[in-house]
Design a protein around this motif. Structure first.
Motif, PDB file in Angstrom:
ATOM      1  N   PRO A 128      -4.804  -8.466   1.490  1.00 21.32           N
ATOM      2  CA  PRO A 128      -4.962  -9.107   2.800  1.00 21.32           C
ATOM      3  C   PRO A 128      -6.007 -10.204   2.874  1.00 21.32           C
ATOM      4  CG  PRO A 128      -4.592  -6.784   3.105  1.00 21.32           C
ATOM      5  CD  PRO A 128      -4.703  -6.986   1.620  1.00 21.32           C
ATOM      6  N   ALA A 129      -7.214  -9.974   2.363  1.00 18.53           N
ATOM      7  CA  ALA A 129      -8.259 -10.998   2.465  1.00 18.53           C
ATOM      8  C   ALA A 129      -7.846 -12.272   1.749  1.00 18.53           C
ATOM      9  CB  ALA A 129      -9.573 -10.471   1.892  1.00 18.53           C
ATOM     10  N   GLU A 130      -7.206 -12.116   0.601  1.00 22.91           N
ATOM     11  CA  GLU A 130      -6.746 -13.284  -0.151  1.00 22.91           C
ATOM     12  C   GLU A 130      -5.638 -14.014   0.597  1.00 22.91           C
ATOM     13  OE1 GLU A 130      -7.440 -11.039  -4.465  1.00 22.91           O
ATOM     14  OE2 GLU A 130      -5.478 -11.051  -3.509  1.00 22.91           O
ATOM     15  N   ALA A 131      -4.689 -13.243   1.142  1.00 15.70           N
ATOM     16  CA  ALA A 131      -3.570 -13.847   1.865  1.00 15.70           C
ATOM     17  C   ALA A 131      -4.042 -14.587   3.110  1.00 15.70           C
ATOM     18  CB  ALA A 131      -2.549 -12.777   2.240  1.00 15.70           C
ATOM     19  N   LEU A 132      -4.981 -13.997   3.836  1.00 13.85           N
ATOM     20  CA  LEU A 132      -5.498 -14.640   5.044  1.00 13.85           C
ATOM     21  C   LEU A 132      -6.302 -15.895   4.711  1.00 13.85           C
ATOM     22  CD1 LEU A 132      -6.527 -11.493   7.092  1.00 13.85           C
ATOM     23  CD2 LEU A 132      -4.636 -13.057   7.589  1.00 13.85           C
ATOM     24  N   ARG A 133      -6.976 -15.899   3.571  1.00 11.25           N
ATOM     25  CA  ARG A 133      -7.688 -17.109   3.161  1.00 11.25           C
ATOM     26  C   ARG A 133      -6.691 -18.239   2.861  1.00 11.25           C
ATOM     27  NH1 ARG A 133     -10.504 -15.001  -0.422  1.00 11.25           N
ATOM     28  NH2 ARG A 133      -9.288 -15.502  -2.284  1.00 11.25           N
ATOM     29  N   LEU A 134      -5.592 -17.915   2.199  1.00 16.11           N
ATOM     30  CA  LEU A 134      -4.558 -18.923   1.948  1.00 16.11           C
ATOM     31  C   LEU A 134      -3.971 -19.429   3.258  1.00 16.11           C
ATOM     32  CD1 LEU A 134      -2.703 -17.298  -1.089  1.00 16.11           C
ATOM     33  CD2 LEU A 134      -4.232 -19.285  -1.134  1.00 16.11           C
ATOM     34  N   LEU A 135      -3.824 -18.537   4.226  1.00 16.89           N
ATOM     35  CA  LEU A 135      -3.310 -18.931   5.536  1.00 16.89           C
ATOM     36  C   LEU A 135      -4.267 -19.912   6.195  1.00 16.89           C
ATOM     37  CD1 LEU A 135      -0.820 -18.064   7.299  1.00 16.89           C
ATOM     38  CD2 LEU A 135      -2.411 -16.598   8.529  1.00 16.89           C
ATOM     39  N   ALA A 136      -5.559 -19.631   6.144  1.00 16.42           N
ATOM     40  CA  ALA A 136      -6.566 -20.510   6.756  1.00 16.42           C
ATOM     41  C   ALA A 136      -6.629 -21.859   6.064  1.00 16.42           C
ATOM     42  CB  ALA A 136      -7.933 -19.833   6.710  1.00 16.42           C
ATOM     43  N   ALA A 143       1.299 -14.556   6.215  1.00 18.92           N
ATOM     44  CA  ALA A 143       0.543 -13.583   5.428  1.00 18.92           C
ATOM     45  C   ALA A 143       0.999 -12.182   5.818  1.00 18.92           C
ATOM     46  CB  ALA A 143      -0.961 -13.734   5.665  1.00 18.92           C
ATOM     47  N   LEU A 144       1.374 -11.389   4.828  1.00 21.67           N
ATOM     48  CA  LEU A 144       1.711  -9.987   5.053  1.00 21.67           C
ATOM     49  C   LEU A 144       0.475  -9.165   4.711  1.00 21.67           C
ATOM     50  CD1 LEU A 144       5.291  -9.914   3.480  1.00 21.67           C
ATOM     51  CD2 LEU A 144       4.629 -10.365   5.848  1.00 21.67           C
ATOM     52  N   THR A 145      -0.108  -8.525   5.711  1.00 22.78           N
ATOM     53  CA  THR A 145      -1.395  -7.856   5.548  1.00 22.78           C
ATOM     54  C   THR A 145      -1.304  -6.412   6.040  1.00 22.78           C
ATOM     55  OG1 THR A 145      -2.253  -8.424   7.743  1.00 22.78           O
ATOM     56  CG2 THR A 145      -2.503 -10.080   5.999  1.00 22.78           C
ATOM     57  N   TYR A 146      -2.385  -5.687   5.843  1.00 27.61           N
ATOM     58  CA  TYR A 146      -2.457  -4.324   6.346  1.00 27.61           C
ATOM     59  C   TYR A 146      -3.908  -3.972   6.652  1.00 27.61           C
ATOM     60  CZ  TYR A 146      -4.211  -3.060   1.718  1.00 27.61           C
ATOM     61  OH  TYR A 146      -4.964  -2.990   0.582  1.00 27.61           O
ATOM     62  N   ASP A 147      -4.088  -2.958   7.462  1.00 29.45           N
ATOM     63  CA  ASP A 147      -5.374  -2.300   7.626  1.00 29.45           C
ATOM     64  C   ASP A 147      -5.098  -0.824   7.844  1.00 29.45           C
ATOM     65  OD1 ASP A 147      -4.596  -1.933  10.272  1.00 29.45           O
ATOM     66  OD2 ASP A 147      -6.157  -3.214  11.129  1.00 29.45           O
ATOM     67  N   TYR A 148      -6.135  -0.056   8.168  1.00 27.96           N
ATOM     68  CA  TYR A 148      -5.977   1.358   8.469  1.00 27.96           C
ATOM     69  C   TYR A 148      -6.489   1.623   9.876  1.00 27.96           C
ATOM     70  CZ  TYR A 148      -5.296   2.150   3.439  1.00 27.96           C
ATOM     71  OH  TYR A 148      -4.824   2.131   2.157  1.00 27.96           O
ATOM     72  N   ASN A 149      -5.933   2.645  10.492  1.00 28.65           N
ATOM     73  CA  ASN A 149      -6.398   2.987  11.830  1.00 28.65           C
ATOM     74  C   ASN A 149      -7.883   3.357  11.825  1.00 28.65           C
ATOM     75  OD1 ASN A 149      -5.723   5.348  10.346  1.00 28.65           O
ATOM     76  ND2 ASN A 149      -5.569   6.552  12.219  1.00 28.65           N
ATOM     77  N   LEU A 150      -8.398   3.867  10.699  1.00 25.41           N
ATOM     78  CA  LEU A 150      -9.813   4.218  10.604  1.00 25.41           C
ATOM     79  C   LEU A 150     -10.657   3.083  10.032  1.00 25.41           C
ATOM     80  CD1 LEU A 150      -9.631   7.921   9.349  1.00 25.41           C
ATOM     81  CD2 LEU A 150      -9.714   7.043  11.691  1.00 25.41           C
ATOM     82  N   ALA A 151     -10.005   1.964   9.711  1.00 29.29           N
ATOM     83  CA  ALA A 151     -10.731   0.790   9.214  1.00 29.29           C
ATOM     84  C   ALA A 151     -10.015  -0.462   9.704  1.00 29.29           C
ATOM     85  CB  ALA A 151     -10.810   0.800   7.686  1.00 29.29           C
ATOM     86  N   PRO A 152     -10.015  -0.687  11.031  1.00 30.12           N
ATOM     87  CA  PRO A 152      -9.268  -1.823  11.593  1.00 30.12           C
ATOM     88  C   PRO A 152      -9.828  -3.162  11.120  1.00 30.12           C
ATOM     89  CG  PRO A 152     -10.677  -0.828  13.257  1.00 30.12           C
ATOM     90  CD  PRO A 152     -10.734   0.080  12.072  1.00 30.12           C
ATOM     91  N   ALA A 153      -8.928  -4.108  10.881  1.00 30.24           N
ATOM     92  CA  ALA A 153      -9.338  -5.441  10.455  1.00 30.24           C
ATOM     93  C   ALA A 153      -9.935  -6.205  11.632  1.00 30.24           C
ATOM     94  CB  ALA A 153      -8.142  -6.202   9.891  1.00 30.24           C
ATOM     95  N   THR A 154     -10.806  -7.148  11.321  1.00 31.37           N
ATOM     96  CA  THR A 154     -11.403  -8.003  12.337  1.00 31.37           C
ATOM     97  C   THR A 154     -10.377  -9.018  12.826  1.00 31.37           C
ATOM     98  OG1 THR A 154     -13.569  -7.781  11.296  1.00 31.37           O
ATOM     99  CG2 THR A 154     -13.277  -9.609  12.838  1.00 31.37           C
ATOM    100  N   GLU A 155     -10.258  -9.179  14.120  1.00 28.81           N
ATOM    101  CA  GLU A 155      -9.286 -10.121  14.674  1.00 28.81           C
ATOM    102  C   GLU A 155      -9.796 -11.550  14.555  1.00 28.81           C
ATOM    103  OE1 GLU A 155      -8.025  -9.208  18.586  1.00 28.81           O
ATOM    104  OE2 GLU A 155      -7.381  -7.161  18.111  1.00 28.81           O
ATOM    105  N   ALA A 264      -5.597  11.766  11.406  1.00 26.46           N
ATOM    106  CA  ALA A 264      -4.653  11.298  10.402  1.00 26.46           C
ATOM    107  C   ALA A 264      -5.092   9.922   9.904  1.00 26.46           C
ATOM    108  CB  ALA A 264      -3.258  11.216  10.997  1.00 26.46           C
ATOM    109  N   ILE A 265      -4.625   9.555   8.719  1.00 26.35           N
ATOM    110  CA  ILE A 265      -4.871   8.218   8.174  1.00 26.35           C
ATOM    111  C   ILE A 265      -3.552   7.456   8.232  1.00 26.35           C
ATOM    112  CG2 ILE A 265      -5.580   6.869   6.174  1.00 26.35           C
ATOM    113  CD1 ILE A 265      -7.225   9.233   5.266  1.00 26.35           C
ATOM    114  N   GLU A 266      -3.578   6.308   8.842  1.00 24.31           N
ATOM    115  CA  GLU A 266      -2.354   5.532   9.025  1.00 24.31           C
ATOM    116  C   GLU A 266      -2.564   4.094   8.588  1.00 24.31           C
ATOM    117  OE1 GLU A 266      -0.634   4.441  13.075  1.00 24.31           O
ATOM    118  OE2 GLU A 266       0.589   6.177  12.500  1.00 24.31           O
ATOM    119  N   LEU A 267      -1.735   3.648   7.650  1.00 27.88           N
ATOM    120  CA  LEU A 267      -1.726   2.239   7.266  1.00 27.88           C
ATOM    121  C   LEU A 267      -0.872   1.470   8.264  1.00 27.88           C
ATOM    122  CD1 LEU A 267      -1.317   0.586   3.818  1.00 27.88           C
ATOM    123  CD2 LEU A 267       0.400   0.088   5.566  1.00 27.88           C
TER     124      LEU A 267
END
Length: 308
Positions: A128-136, A143-155, A264-267
């Motif tokens: 994800p970090a690499e894909a979002l950098r290419l997007l920027a 960019a196809l990315t992911y995060d976890y419900n217990l580790a949400p990505a910064t908007e 639960a852990i959810e991607l």
């Protein structure tokens, strides 16, 4: 160069008088004169010259008008091609994580080849970090990315995200007696003295493990890193540690998948594009097809293992 000024020059070449150009374009003669003079200033050469009580194009003006016909035709073609209601076409550059590409994007690419052959997809595998950098950097359109419900990505306010799917994740441990089940914190506490295996290219799963370990009252010991589920499971089977794994993944006989709950852990998988870009029909189509696609089984994060 403003295309409006170029259009006035082309019309002057065709009609022969500024008054006729003004009447055709719904403006005034003085506006036409000012705009063509401004165009002449942009080009650095005189485009018109006096001819009795009127003006005519200079040789440079005639040459620019010839180019202008082709330029304006191309601009109009681009406008129709990129209009929201246009037939999707063009090359969409996609950067994303392996599971999203393999299980979701590739089937969509095959579908597009039959339904929209003018849409081409270029693929780059990235976390994800690499894909979002290419997007920027405008080196990717989606960019196809992911995060976890217990580790949400910064908007990022400059990025529009579309939710695609979710997947439950569990704990992969060596198979055998003494495997603990129950709430996630109790399961984690049972393996507090084990080494922990995390992703080598992304820290999201490490953040999830730290969070649950903290709730269970211990600090995890991270020792090994790998990006392939084949390798992660091989490490677990060899007794090198425990790791988060997709709940529905195929697993080695020497590995047991322990479901986690409370919490639960959810991607969560997303399609991300720069704001304003989803007006492009090809990108809109690809994003909508990815969103409509539902996984046949819960997808994993890294390369899924293939049973022998």
């Amino acid at each position: 160069m403003e295309t409006r000024r170029l259009r006035m020059l082309v019309e002057l070449s065709r009609l022969g008088s500024m008054r006729a150009v003004a009447d055709t374009l719904g403006t005034t003669t003085s506006t036409v004169s000012q705009q063509i003079a401004a165009l002449s200033g942009e080009m650095g050469v005189p485009l018109t010259e006096p001819h009795g009580r009127r003006v005519r194009l200079t040789p440079a003006g005639r040459r620019l008008a010839e180019h202008g016909v082709r330029i304006l035709a191309s601009v109009e073609a681009a406008r129709h091609d990129l209009a929201p209601e246009a037939e999707p076409s063009g090359t969409v550059r996609v950067a994303g994580f392996a599971t999203a590409i393999r299980t979701h994007l590739l089937p969509v690419v095959s579908e597009l080849a039959a339904s929209h052959p003018r849409v081409r997809v270029l693929i780059r595998e990235h976390e994800p970090a690499e894909a979002l950098r290419l997007l920027a950097e405008d080196a990717a359109d989606l960019a196809l990315t992911y995060d976890y419900n217990l580790a949400p990505a910064t908007e990022d306010p400059a990025v529009h995200t579309t939710a695609l799917w979710t997947a439950r994740w569990s704990l992969g441990v060596p198979a055998g007696p003494g495997t603990r089940t129950g709430p996630a914190t109790e399961v984690f506490a049972h393996y507090a003295e084990h080494d922990w295996i995390v992703n080598s290219r992304n820290t999201a799963d490490e953040t999830v493990i730290r969070t649950l370990a903290s709730m269970a009252g211990f600090t995890p010991r991270f020792t090994h890193q790998a990006d392939s589920l084949d390798l992660v499971q091989g490490m677990i089977a060899a007794g090198l540690g425990v790791s988060l794994l997709p709940e529905a993944t195929a697993h080695l006989p020497a590995v047991r998948i322990v479901p986690l709950a409370q919490p639960a852990i959810e991607l969560r998988a997303f399609a991300a594009a720069r704001r304003g870009r989803l007006d492009w029909p090809a990108l809109t189509l690809l994003t909508s097809l990815l969103r409509a696609r539902r996984p046949a089984s819960t997808p994993g994060l890294r390369t899924a293992i293939t049973p022998a």
